[in-house]
Motif scaffolding. Structure first.
Motif, short mmCIF file in Angstrom:
data_model
loop_
_atom_site.label_atom_id
_atom_site.label_comp_id
_atom_site.label_asym_id
_atom_site.label_seq_id
_atom_site.Cartn_x
_atom_site.Cartn_y
_atom_site.Cartn_z
N ARG A 32 -2.77 79.47 27.20
CA ARG A 32 -1.90 78.41 26.69
C ARG A 32 -0.45 78.87 26.63
O ARG A 32 0.44 78.25 27.22
CB ARG A 32 -2.39 77.93 25.32
N ASP A 33 -0.18 79.97 25.94
CA ASP A 33 1.19 80.48 25.88
C ASP A 33 1.62 81.10 27.21
O ASP A 33 2.81 81.17 27.50
CB ASP A 33 1.32 81.54 24.78
N ARG A 34 0.65 81.60 27.98
CA ARG A 34 0.92 82.29 29.24
C ARG A 34 1.82 83.51 29.04
O ARG A 34 2.59 83.88 29.91
CB ARG A 34 1.55 81.34 30.26
N ALA A 35 1.71 84.13 27.87
CA ALA A 35 2.47 85.35 27.60
C ALA A 35 1.85 86.55 28.30
O ALA A 35 2.49 87.59 28.47
CB ALA A 35 2.53 85.62 26.10
N LEU A 36 0.59 86.40 28.72
CA LEU A 36 -0.15 87.43 29.43
C LEU A 36 -0.76 86.83 30.68
O LEU A 36 -1.00 85.62 30.75
CB LEU A 36 -1.27 87.99 28.54
N PHE A 37 -1.03 87.67 31.67
CA PHE A 37 -1.76 87.21 32.84
C PHE A 37 -2.54 88.37 33.43
O PHE A 37 -2.34 89.53 33.06
CB PHE A 37 -0.82 86.57 33.88
N GLU A 38 -3.46 88.05 34.33
CA GLU A 38 -4.30 89.07 34.95
C GLU A 38 -3.67 89.51 36.26
O GLU A 38 -3.37 88.69 37.12
CB GLU A 38 -5.71 88.52 35.19
N TYR A 39 -3.49 90.83 36.39
CA TYR A 39 -2.99 91.39 37.64
C TYR A 39 -3.41 92.85 37.72
O TYR A 39 -4.08 93.37 36.83
CB TYR A 39 -1.48 91.22 37.78
N TRP A 40 -2.97 93.52 38.77
CA TRP A 40 -3.35 94.92 39.01
C TRP A 40 -2.27 95.84 38.45
O TRP A 40 -1.15 95.86 38.95
CB TRP A 40 -3.51 95.16 40.52
N ALA A 41 -2.63 96.60 37.41
CA ALA A 41 -1.72 97.63 36.89
C ALA A 41 -2.29 98.96 37.37
O ALA A 41 -2.22 99.27 38.55
CB ALA A 41 -1.63 97.55 35.37
N HIS A 42 -2.89 99.78 36.46
CA HIS A 42 -3.58 100.96 37.01
C HIS A 42 -4.97 100.60 37.53
O HIS A 42 -5.57 101.34 38.29
CB HIS A 42 -3.63 102.11 35.99
#
Length: 408
Positions: free
Chosen positions: A75-85
């Protein structure tokens, strides 16, 4: 040169990982602050106890409502899924740091990159179909994106991805930033176009590689408390630090990072200017004990070599080890008490019966000096987070000096 002890180094690390001091209120705001301190939280599909990212946050804020995390993600979209380590939850405010990987994916002249580029080129029809369907029909599950008569060149591998053409294309489109995970249904990813997922305030500037590396180094080192070059490179955006030596030298020249020595430990160590004042703080600031269980993929122990050096704790995941050959168990959670890792637990949550079973409890050599009550408290907190109605211990696999406290 500034010199500190291994104990100070360890306590700085724990402090910066949000694993000491009073447990904050389990609010969405504090969950966001936790991710901001860590910079990434690894995702993993196993859910023997709970999903790994859920456990990482639990270890830091205690039992919280999963709806609070969902709010930040969906909802806030303050976080998202992606490739970090690894595949991770990352901060939307860090989008510009991840965008460099997106716009260049797959980069390099390695065999994998060349093979991926060629496969995507040969499957341009599948790519157009997926993007067109999502654009026209909105967020989609992978099963809603089957080829419908398209005959792509099959992705071939020796692992589980072989022949999974739609899944492979979705992964590549995700890594290149064209689509994003917009939500989840029963754990399954719901895909949408990135432009429809990202909030308007997302930082989209195209930063130079060296500037991205400088910022990544700062984030990594802050999360580590203190670190050698190899630790910095292994944390946050693991393996993606182009121009590392030049960027590090620039940060030292700007006095944002300072070199230090750790008594008895070889090599060059570094500390960030925002962390250094903690060395002059009162002892209670750093030595503020907390007891909690950690995910096997927790940021504190993700670097196994560093974990062994910092804590004298040799930790390996035994998921793929045959049962008869396991030393500690299938999905083992290390137990942090103060600035020590004092034990390991092998728990399993049955959501149908509401029973949290602790198959085994193993004490580290120094664990005997600590009361079994701290172990029980940590398990009870986990049970509360999981909504368990009952805790059962396999008492045959509990150290004698903790048995009284760990009774059903």
């Amino acid at each position: 040169m500034l010199q500190i002890s291994p104990t100070q180094a360890r306590q700085l690390f724990i402090h910066q990982q949000k694993l000491s001091g009073a447990v904050p209120a389990p609010t969405a705001a504090n969950l966001l602050e936790t991710v901001r301190a860590l910079r990434c939280v690894q995702l993993d599909p196993l859910s023997v106890v709970a999903r790994s990212h859920q456990l990482v946050l639990f270890s830091r804020v205690g039992p919280y409502a999963l709806a609070e995390l969902d709010q930040l993600l969906w909802r806030d979209r303050a976080l998202f899924e992606y490739w970090a380590h690894c595949a991770s939850i990352v901060l939307t405010e860090d989008y510009a740091l991840h965008y460099a990987r997106m716009r260049n994916y797959p980069s390099g002249e390695g065999v994998w990159s060349q093979r991926t580029r060629q496969w995507m080129k040969e499957n341009a029809v599948l790519k157009r179909f997926i993007l067109s369907r999502i654009k026209k029909h909105g967020p989609q599950l992978s099963r809603q994106l089957e080829e419908e008569g398209i005959e792509p060149r099959a992705w071939v591998s020796s692992g589980w991805t072989s022949g999974r053409n739609v899944s492979r294309m979705l992964d590549f489109l995700w890594l290149s930033g064209q689509i994003m995970v917009a939500g989840r249904q029963g754990g399954q990813k719901v895909w949408d176009l990135a432009e429809r997922v990202l909030p308007k305030w997302t930082p989209r500037e195209k930063l130079p590689e060296k500037e991205i590396t400088k910022r990544a180094i700062e984030h990594s080192l802050k999360a580590l408390g203190v670190g050698a070059e190899k630790h910095i490179k292994y944390h946050f955006v693991r393996g993606r630090y182009p121009h590392f030596a030049e960027a590090l030298a620039g940060l030292i020249k700007e006095q944002k990072i300072r070199e230090l020595e750790i008594k008895g430990w070889a090599g060059r160590w570094f500390i960030h200017q925002d962390v250094e004042p903690l060395l002059a703080a009162s002892p209670s600031t750093l030595n503020a004990p907390r007891t909690t269980l950690l995910s096997p993929f927790d940021n504190l122990i993700a670097d196994r070599a560093r974990t062994e050096q910092m804590f004298g704790f040799d930790f390996r995941i035994e998921i793929y080890v045959p049962k008869a050959k396991r030393t500690y168990g299938y999905y083992v959670l290390p137990l942090l008490h103060g600035d020590e890792l004092i034990g390991r637990l092998d728990p399993e949550m049955n959501r149908e019966t509401g029973v949290l079973t602790v198959n085994a409890v193993h004490a580290e050599p120094g664990g005997k000096k600590h009361s079994g009550a701290v172990v029980a408290q940590a398990v009870q907190s986990l049970a509360q987070f999981l909504g368990a109605q009952e805790i059962r211990y396999n008492r045959k696999n509990v150290p004698a000096f903790w048995k009284k406290a760990l009774s059903t």
